[in-house]
Design an enzyme around this catalytic site. Structure first.
Site, PDB file in Angstrom:
ATOM      1  N   LYS A 124       0.823  -1.211   0.000  1.00 26.29           N
ATOM      2  CA  LYS A 124       0.000   0.000   0.000  1.00 26.29           C
ATOM      3  C   LYS A 124       0.861   1.268   0.000  1.00 26.29           C
ATOM      4  O   LYS A 124       0.425   2.315  -0.457  1.00 26.29           O
ATOM      5  CB  LYS A 124      -0.982  -0.016   1.158  1.00 26.29           C
ATOM      6  CG  LYS A 124      -2.062  -1.072   0.947  1.00 26.29           C
ATOM      7  CD  LYS A 124      -3.174  -1.003   1.958  1.00 26.29           C
ATOM      8  CE  LYS A 124      -4.279  -1.986   1.616  1.00 26.29           C
ATOM      9  NZ  LYS A 124      -3.850  -3.403   1.733  1.00 26.29           N
TER      10      LYS A 124
HETATM   11  C1  LIG Z   1      -4.398  -4.477   1.040  1.00 27.47           C
HETATM   12  C2  LIG Z   1      -3.636  -5.739   0.919  1.00 27.47           C
HETATM   13  C3  LIG Z   1      -3.998  -6.768   0.010  1.00 27.47           C
HETATM   14  C4  LIG Z   1      -5.230  -6.673  -0.864  1.00 27.47           C
HETATM   15  O1  LIG Z   1      -5.115  -5.692  -1.860  1.00 27.47           O
HETATM   16  P1  LIG Z   1      -6.407  -5.168  -2.652  1.00 27.47           P
HETATM   17  O2  LIG Z   1      -5.922  -4.031  -3.464  1.00 27.47           O
HETATM   18  O3  LIG Z   1      -7.391  -4.728  -1.587  1.00 27.47           O
HETATM   19  O4  LIG Z   1      -6.937  -6.304  -3.468  1.00 27.47           O
HETATM   20  C5  LIG Z   1      -3.194  -7.894  -0.069  1.00 27.47           C
HETATM   21  N1  LIG Z   1      -2.112  -8.038   0.714  1.00 27.47           N
HETATM   22  C6  LIG Z   1      -1.732  -7.101   1.600  1.00 27.47           C
HETATM   23  C7  LIG Z   1      -0.543  -7.342   2.456  1.00 27.47           C
HETATM   24  C8  LIG Z   1      -2.466  -5.914   1.740  1.00 27.47           C
HETATM   25  O5  LIG Z   1      -2.083  -4.985   2.628  1.00 27.47           O
END
Ligand SMILES: *Cc1c(COP(=O)(O)O)cnc(C)c1O
Length: 481
Positions: A124
């Site tokens: 993120k």
């Molecule tokens: C947010 C997140 C996901 C999922 O990603 P999306 O964009 O919501 O599909 C997967 N793995 C981790 C570690 C995350 O923080």
């Protein structure tokens, strides 16, 4: 570049107009009216670019109302080896998202794209760090201030705080369930001493924190007076920032034009893999987009059967890949819009059915057939699969992967095609999920040096009852508005 709502509301907006907003006025999500196209020659010319300059090239096709020099300065400030410094020894930090080959499996290299080397050790950061710089730029230009309100069970909140800390004109009020996050995640967030970051530990569970955010956002007068905004995963700038690393991953996995690459994406709200779909629509030679889910398999069910059936919170499992624990996928609407040939009226009907009947069924329709054209396949992974995959990758290749990435590797192995590199997106580093790593391997995961002793740092947070009125009063006290 003009943006439209998935639900057909016809009032085209520019990038800067939708940057700070959330949903479109008709409740839809924003998408560009056309996907910009990238030619094979342009792709070859991009091989020599740094990540920051690649990001400029991709983003400039979507945000043409920011002067090029300003946008380039923003991407160069965002994507630096100093910020993305937590790569494993041996990985090339200058790549920002280094590609590591685990080994040959099924006649093709199985690879990890390292998206989690930023300040909070999860992918993120890739989008949120850019968002912080874009927000600061846009607010300054418009002479505005923004108070971000959010609820988190871990990853999103910390990524938002590390992206917004110290930024001009921005405050962050982040609600989290008191004593429910891991010690590591709590320390990551609560050890921030920046005066524009406010951690509110709510006496309750995550849903209580989220309900407060909804209640505050539904008080339109309060929201307007306090300039309340959000940074959730439907934000278009977050999606578009993620498009960049599909280009980078493809460039690192290939050495000439037209070569195909498959990507496997540990998925929750469908933001990450939606960016992969957009990269493909722009002309990037992607073979398969593999959607990996955990026990919360709403998306796997859809891609297998054509039935989209959202779950209630009672039907949502708490798993050892918690950032994929979703009851519905908030970015999925963007993809369905393309499945329907960008028919906003049809889409509005389907998502009305989601609200009234809990889902919709596209099985047997020509629209559903289009998912193969778009290269989508899917699979699911369980706690036992996760443990087995973490053990296997550690034993075979000497690499420790986190629980979400393990879901990705497990499902990726079901779709290997000889000669087509399979790139699994590494969405977090194992240090964040030490309990499950210990369960799988019997020892602690390695921790990047910068995080040594983080739990012992002084913490700054406020404990509050699960009461929207008290949260509002707290916000008003600290904004002085
Ligand atoms: C947010 C997140 C996901 C999922 O990603 P999306 O964009 O919501 O599909 C997967 N793995 C981790 C570690 C995350 O923080």
């Amino acid at each position: 570049m003009q943006y439209q709502s998935t639900r057909g509301h016809d009032m085209p907006q520019s990038f800067s107009e939708i940057l700070l907003g959330g949903l479109a006025p008709d409740g839809g999500l924003y998408l560009p009216k056309q996907y910009p196209q990238v030619t094979a020659d342009e792709l070859e010319a991009w091989r020599k670019l740094s990540y920051a300059d690649l990001a400029f090239e991709v983003l400039s096709r979507f945000c043409d109302d920011i002067p090029a020099d300003d946008l380039r300065a923003l991407t160069r400030k965002t994507y630096t080896a100093e910020v993305y410094c937590n790569a494993r020894p041996g990985d090339n930090t200058a790549d920002i998202t280094p590609l590591r080959t685990l080994g040959e499996e099924g006649g093709t290299p199985l690879q990890l794209l390292g998206l989690s080397n930023g300040p909070t050790l999860a992918f993120k950061d890739m989008a949120m760090q850019l968002l912080g710089n874009l927000f600061e730029y846009a607010l300054r230009r418009a002479g505005l201030k923004l108070n971000i309100l959010g609820a988190t069970s871990g990853d999103t909140g910390s990524a938002a705080e590390y992206a917004m800390r110290g930024k001009d004109g921005i405050r962050v009020f982040m609600l989290s369930p008191h004593r429910k996050m891991s010690a590591f995640q709590t320390a990551q967030m609560f050890s921030l001493q920046d005066p524009n970051i406010f951690n509110l530990a709510i006496e309750g569970v995550f849903d209580d924190a989220q309900d407060i955010v909804k209640a505050v956002s539904n008080d339109h007068a309060f929201k307007a007076r306090q300039s309340i905004g959000t940074v959730n995963s439907i934000n278009w700038a977050r999606v578009v920032a993620q498009v960049v690393y599909y280009f980078k991953g493809w460039l690192l996995a290939t050495d000439g034009p037209g070569q195909k690459v498959s990507f496997c994406v540990p998925s929750g709200n469908f933001g990450n893999v939606c960016a992969g779909h957009i990269a493909r629509m722009m002309g990037l030679p992607i073979d398969k987009l593999v959607v990996a889910t955990n026990e919360n398999d709403v998306l796997d069910e859809f891609f297998r059967t054509g039935t989209y059936r959202v779950r209630t919170s009672a039907q949502t499992y708490h798993t050892s890949s918690p950032s994929m624990d979703i009851s519905k996928a908030s970015n999925f609407e963007r993809f369905v819009f393309d499945l329907l040939g960008q028919d906003g009226d049809k889409l509005a009907d389907l998502f009305r059915d989601v609200d009234t009947k809990g889902g919709f069924d596209l099985s047997g329709t020509p629209e559903f057939d289009r998912i193969r054209q778009f290269g989508f396949v899917s699979g699911r992974s369980t706690h036992e699969d996760r443990l087995a995959t973490i053990r296997d990758v550690h034993a075979r290749y000497g690499v420790t992967i986190d629980t979400h990435t393990a879901d990705g590797v497990k499902v990726a192995r079901e779709y290997l095609t000889p000669g087509v590199p399979m790139v699994v997106l590494e969405t977090a580093l194992p240090a964040k999920f030490a309990d499950t790593i210990r369960e799988a391997l019997g020892h602690e995961p390695e921790r990047p040096a910068a995080f040594d002793g983080i739990e012992a740092l002084p913490q700054r947070f406020e404990v509050m009852p699960a009461d929207a009125a008290q949260v509002k009063a707290y916000i008003a006290r600290h904004t002085g508005l």
